[in-house]
Motif scaffolding. Structure first.
Motif, mmCIF file in Angstrom:
data_model
loop_
_atom_site.group_PDB
_atom_site.id
_atom_site.type_symbol
_atom_site.label_atom_id
_atom_site.label_comp_id
_atom_site.label_asym_id
_atom_site.label_seq_id
_atom_site.Cartn_x
_atom_site.Cartn_y
_atom_site.Cartn_z
ATOM 1 N N ALA A 86 0.833 -1.209 0.000
ATOM 2 C CA ALA A 86 0.000 0.000 0.000
ATOM 3 C C ALA A 86 0.868 1.259 0.000
ATOM 4 O O ALA A 86 0.551 2.239 -0.688
ATOM 5 N N MET A 87 1.961 1.241 0.759
ATOM 6 C CA MET A 87 2.856 2.403 0.788
ATOM 7 C C MET A 87 3.530 2.602 -0.565
ATOM 8 O O MET A 87 3.744 3.747 -1.007
ATOM 9 N N ALA A 88 3.870 1.505 -1.218
ATOM 10 C CA ALA A 88 4.458 1.609 -2.550
ATOM 11 C C ALA A 88 3.452 2.195 -3.538
ATOM 12 O O ALA A 88 3.802 3.020 -4.385
ATOM 13 N N VAL A 90 -8.107 5.140 2.114
ATOM 14 C CA VAL A 90 -7.084 4.608 3.024
ATOM 15 C C VAL A 90 -7.718 3.666 4.040
ATOM 16 O O VAL A 90 -7.165 2.600 4.354
ATOM 17 N N ALA A 91 -8.896 4.047 4.566
ATOM 18 C CA ALA A 91 -9.589 3.188 5.535
ATOM 19 C C ALA A 91 -9.986 1.861 4.899
ATOM 20 O O ALA A 91 -9.852 0.798 5.527
ATOM 21 N N LYS A 92 -10.461 1.907 3.651
ATOM 22 C CA LYS A 92 -10.831 0.670 2.954
ATOM 23 C C LYS A 92 -9.606 -0.204 2.691
ATOM 24 O O LYS A 92 -9.670 -1.430 2.819
ATOM 25 N N ILE A 93 -8.497 0.433 2.322
ATOM 26 C CA ILE A 93 -7.260 -0.324 2.105
ATOM 27 C C ILE A 93 -6.810 -0.980 3.411
ATOM 28 O O ILE A 93 -6.400 -2.146 3.439
ATOM 29 N N GLY A 94 -6.892 -0.227 4.522
ATOM 30 C CA GLY A 94 -6.513 -0.787 5.820
ATOM 31 C C GLY A 94 -7.374 -1.970 6.211
ATOM 32 O O GLY A 94 -6.864 -2.992 6.693
ATOM 33 N N LEU A 95 -8.699 -1.848 6.009
ATOM 34 C CA LEU A 95 -9.599 -2.961 6.316
ATOM 35 C C LEU A 95 -9.304 -4.165 5.427
ATOM 36 O O LEU A 95 -9.294 -5.317 5.902
ATOM 37 N N ALA A 96 -9.026 -3.901 4.151
ATOM 38 C CA ALA A 96 -8.715 -4.993 3.224
ATOM 39 C C ALA A 96 -7.431 -5.706 3.640
ATOM 40 O O ALA A 96 -7.335 -6.945 3.557
ATOM 41 N N MET A 97 -6.450 -4.963 4.140
ATOM 42 C CA MET A 97 -5.189 -5.576 4.571
ATOM 43 C C MET A 97 -5.401 -6.474 5.786
ATOM 44 O O MET A 97 -4.812 -7.554 5.876
ATOM 45 N N VAL A 98 -6.241 -6.023 6.722
ATOM 46 C CA VAL A 98 -6.526 -6.840 7.905
ATOM 47 C C VAL A 98 -7.226 -8.138 7.505
ATOM 48 O O VAL A 98 -6.846 -9.233 7.946
ATOM 49 N N LEU A 99 -8.256 -8.014 6.645
ATOM 50 C CA LEU A 99 -8.996 -9.204 6.214
ATOM 51 C C LEU A 99 -8.113 -10.130 5.393
ATOM 52 O O LEU A 99 -8.145 -11.355 5.572
ATOM 53 N N LEU A 100 -7.318 -9.550 4.500
ATOM 54 C CA LEU A 100 -6.452 -10.371 3.651
ATOM 55 C C LEU A 100 -5.393 -11.086 4.472
ATOM 56 O O LEU A 100 -5.116 -12.272 4.255
ATOM 57 N N GLY A 101 -4.800 -10.365 5.449
ATOM 58 C CA GLY A 101 -3.801 -10.995 6.308
ATOM 59 C C GLY A 101 -4.374 -12.160 7.085
ATOM 60 O O GLY A 101 -3.747 -13.217 7.209
#
Length: 309
Positions: free
Chosen positions: A137-139, A161-172
């Motif tokens: 995401a930072m890249a 950004v909030a959606k990306i953060g939620l997606a990262m938590v779910l994906l992880g």
């Protein structure tokens, strides 16, 4: 001596098609034993000192980043939100591993319940996958800022950004789940001793009766996908930088990505080195495998606050 044929599944004794000599049937097979740094047990007290110092720096440094970003309204933007996500991930990664390591080194507290071991393994790999996704995401944020700066503020909004953060938590959480299910279902043979300082995935699956190649391939695939996306992002970033008109502009723009590149290298180099030594380092001492796995967990959380500070 008569040979006993058996296999341990959590809470059960099951027949297994291998002969084991001089083996005692466990009375409590749901408990595992962590050995710490196998081969360097005599130096555990000395090893604990850099571990504790690294842990303290990581916790203090990442907490400082969170505190400063919260207090400074000028830092309320996408790059710093991603930095806060990275700090939270680093702190969680340290807190789910280092306290148990220190209890092994200082108190000789080696026992860990199977469920606790599985939980630790899940969160360790969940947070490492999340950290990898944060770097992706930072890249992407860096790519938009450099390659399309006029649209950065409209593209990377707070809601995005909030959606990306939620997606990262779910994906992880979901990407690590198959490994967790496999580890829970596999039978474990011959011993309940894990020659490691924490419940590392490969250290656990090597105790299983089943073929473990699927876990190795899956872990390599998950890591490879993130490395691919980060590499592609930075290829586009470098192309955009070198298309700028002057050398001074190159250096100034490239400087904005330097911290990201340093953090990415600090995260991926020990991780990939540890992974490849599991695959190809049959002659590498076991304590070296364990130390590299610990470096992979300890060094990036300590370095990230320094790099971004």
């Amino acid at each position: 001596m008569q040979e006993t044929r058996f296999c341990l599944r959590v809470g059960h004794l099951l027949p297994y098609c291998m002969s084991v000599s001089n083996t005692t049937v466990f009375t409590n097979p749901s408990t595992f034993i962590l050995l710490g740094i196998t081969g360097l047990e005599a130096a555990h007290i000395w090893i604990s000192i850099p571990f504790f110092v690294t842990y303290a720096i990581a916790i203090l440094g990442n907490f400082t980043i969170l505190f400063i970003v919260k207090r400074e309204t000028s830092l309320h933007g996408p790059p710093y939100y991603f930095l806060c996500m990275l700090a939270v991930s680093d702190e969680a990664l340290c807190m789910c591993t280092i306290p148990k390591m220190l209890s092994i080194f200082w108190l000789n507290s080696r026992e860990i319940d199977f469920s606790a071991c599985i939980t630790q393994m899940y969160f360790v790999h969940c947070f490492t996958v999340m950290e990898s996704e944060i770097f992706v995401a930072m890249a992407f944020d860096c790519y938009v800022a450099i390659c399309d700066p006029l649209r950065h503020s409209t593209t990377m909004t707070n809601s995005v950004v909030a959606k990306i953060g939620l997606a990262m938590v779910l994906l992880g959480g979901m990407l690590v789940l198959p490994c967790l299910l496999l580890v829970r279902q596999w039978p474990y043979c011959r011993t309940n001793i894990i020659p490691h300082s924490y419940c590392e995935h490969m250290a656990m699956v090597k105790l299983a009766c089943n073929d473990i190649h699927i876990s190795s391939y899956y872990g390599l695939f998950v890591t490879g996908v993130d490395v691919f996306f980060i590499t592609m992002s930075y290829i586009q970033i470098l192309r955009a930088i070198f298309s700028l008109p002057t050398k001074d502009t190159w250096i100034k723009t490239l400087g904005t990505c330097t911290s990201h590149l340093c953090a990415i290298l600090a995260f991926y180099i020990p991780g990939l080195f540890s992974l490849f030594t599991h695959w190809f380092g049959q002659n590498v001492p076991l304590y070296f495998h364990i130390l590299m796995a610990n470096v992979y967990l300890l060094v990036p959380p300590m370095l990230n606050p320094i790099i971004y500070g």
